[in-house]
Design an enzyme around this catalytic site. Structure first.
Site: not given
Ligand code: F6P
Length: 551
Positions: A213, A219, A275-276, A361, A392, A512
């Site tokens: 987003k 990452e 995002g979620r 979240e 199990h 972060k």
């Molecule tokens: O670190 C949490 C977060 O902001 C989530 O809410 C989001 O889904 C994820 O990181 C990834 O964010 P982006 O789509 O901006 O890379």
């Protein structure tokens, strides 16, 4: 409170909350075994149906009075107005000053949802059409790689909402996917994730989707750069190859261009998609590539059916509202700290992992919208595994542990892969678990089986463990969409009653920021001056020494 139109009394001062507290003292000792024995219709009465799902909530620790008071709590908490505000495009995400409109992502073309004076639905459909056109071209082989080979591998790079929805949906709808294509999902900054995802792939046949987003997430950016290097290495450094092997999904066109992806190959979405809550936006590009545009649209129809139900059904028959209220009842009054989500459907194996972000979240907050501390627990911890595997593993604790763990059982009456007796065995197990949890096995019943005295306590099941059962006909793109929307709105319901901001996630920021500083300290040639607590300082020093082999 910013943007608040109606003043709602603080949670513990609401009449329904206070009545529930008194009511709880009266019903806390009630036994499901007795409730069922006293009311033969309970199992048929305490049910509701919508968007292809049948919900049996009769195995919860409730009476009719509990339900009445919970529904009253929803009314008093302004849930109706909250729902209308969300669907109406109001900026209910007040800490980020944003509308919350994942429901617009699945609204039909003719719908109108206005944000800042603009109907956003046409924009949604423009992107959907662009996605469909792209997916058709890739799936038909019209879109080719840099050397003219057909794309057969798709790697989605993203994390959190830009990964969990896509990977969960891919697994859930694999039955409908193009089996000639391979789909991989890279999220972790641990290099192993990327290395393992591409180790057997041919760059000439691989398309990367950089999904973020913000297009700033550490990452994802790190993995996207490694992917770019991997692609370039496959084409002798020819930068022209990037355009055929990379597309981006983001709200941030500037950052996409800066990364080197042509914005013509970018699929956009908007800040009013959390995002979620983004798997129906262009973040679902990998899903659409896998199952095709028609199935993707059927999935959106399923989401929309549940949206409409949530928006318009009376609370007493409203599946997300009922599930939200029941979760809250067990959490806030019985002190249940968790919810187990147990799909008896192998294709839903990643659904619990997806729900972890959606639920925790969203509602893992201790401050209400007015800035005060919430006077009770908020989000329970969601976890789960597909049945029967979990039986199990951790079900022992659910049956005989010391905690109440409300369970959501989910199943479909028809298997997509009918195989002998498998499906009856699967469903028999699910029904048996719900029954065992609710009814248990008494001392007398254990003794009657001739169990030695000393062993009897170990073999008693107290029962009285609550559960919901969700049944649908079969796992189609449409029922799948309805199921996900059901949980989205269940989360909304709980958050609205706690009056918390379910659509921000400030709690992920501090770590972060600290990581950014520590990255430099780990990489620096010089011994860095460390100013953390002594534990963190020591761990950093030890890691640096181990890395250099000087310990
Ligand atoms: O670190 C949490 C977060 O902001 C989530 O809410 C989001 O889904 C994820 O990181 C990834 O964010 P982006 O789509 O901006 O890379």
């Amino acid at each position: 409170m910013k943007n608040s139109k109606t003043q709602i009394a603080p949670l513990t001062e609401r009449h329904a909350w206070q009545a529930l507290a008194i009511h709880f003292e009266r019903v806390r000792q009630l036994q499901l075994r007795t409730l069922f024995a006293d009311d033969p219709q309970r199992g048929e009465r305490m049910t509701a149906e919508a968007a292809g799902f049948y919900l049996d909530y009769s195995k919860n620790l409730i009476t009719d009075e509990t339900l009445k008071l919970l529904l009253q709590l929803a009314e008093e908490s302004g849930l109706r107005a909250r729902i209308d505000a969300m669907f109406g495009g109001e900026k209910i995400n007040i800490t980020e000053d944003r509308a919350v409109l994942h429901v617009a992502l699945r609204a039909p073309k003719e719908a109108s949802i206005v944000v800042d004076g603009e109907n956003v639905v046409p924009r949604v459909h423009t992107v959907l059409d662009k996605m469909a056109d792209f997916c058709d071209r890739v799936r038909s082989g019209q879109w080719r790689g840099h050397t003219g080979k057909r794309i057969l591998n798709v790697v989605n790079i993203g994390i959190g909402g830009s990964d969990l929805g896509p990977v969960m949906a891919y697994e859930a709808l694999k039955y409908y996917s193009d089996r000639a294509m391979t789909f991989r999902f890279v999220s972790n900054v641990d290099g192993t994730d990327f290395a393992e995802a591409v180790r057997d792939l041919d760059p000439a046949r691989t398309l990367f989707i950089a999904s973020s987003k913000t297009f700033t997430t550490l990452e994802t950016m790190t993995n996207a750069h490694s992917a770019r290097d991997w692609v370039l290495a496959g084409f002798d450094g020819d930068v022209k190859s990037v355009a055929r092997h990379f597309v981006a999904v983001s709200t941030n066109a500037e950052a996409v261009a800066k990364f080197g992806i042509d914005t013509a190959n970018m699929f956009g979405f908007w800040d009013w998609v959390g995002g979620r809550y983004s798997m129906d936006s262009a973040i679902g590009l990998s899903t659409m590539l896998a199952i095709g545009p028609a199935n993707f649209r059927a999935m959106l129809t399923g989401f929309n059916r549940m949206d409409e139900h949530f928006r318009s059904a009376p609370f007493a028959r409203n599946l997300p509202v009922l599930m939200g209220l029941l979760a809250l009842w067990h959490n806030n009054f019985f002190g249940a700290q968790t919810v187990a989500v147990l799909p008896y459907e192998q294709y839903l194996k990643r659904f619990p992992a997806y729900l972890q972000q959606l639920t925790m979240e969203s509602n893992g907050k201790h401050v209400s919208l007015d800035g005060n501390r919430v006077p009770c627990d908020t989000s329970p911890i969601y976890f789960g595994e597909p049945g029967t595997n979990g039986q199990h593993s951790f079900y022992q604790l659910i049956h005989q542990g010391t905690r109440i763990i409300p369970c959501d059982f989910i199943a479909f009456s028809k298997s997509l892969n009918p195989l002998g007796e498998h499906h009856d065995i699967l469903l028999a197990n699910m029904f048996a678990q719900g029954e065992a949890l609710a009814v248990g096995k008494t001392r007398e019943e254990v003794e009657a089986q001739g169990t030695p005295d000393w062993l009897v306590p170990h073999r008693v099941f107290e029962g009285n463990r609550p559960s919901n059962t969700l049944l649908a006909d079969s796992l189609t793109p449409e029922t799948f969409g309805s199921l996900v929307a059901l949980y989205e709105h269940n989360v909304f319901t709980q958050g609205a009653i706690w009056n918390i901001g379910s659509f921000d996630q400030w709690g992920v920021e501090l770590g972060k920021q600290l990581a950014q500083a520590i990255i430099g300290e780990l990489a620096s040639e010089e011994e860095p001056a460390l100013a953390h607590d002594s534990s963190t300082n020591n761990l950093i020093r030890r890691y640096r020494k181990l890395k250099k082999g000087s310990l």
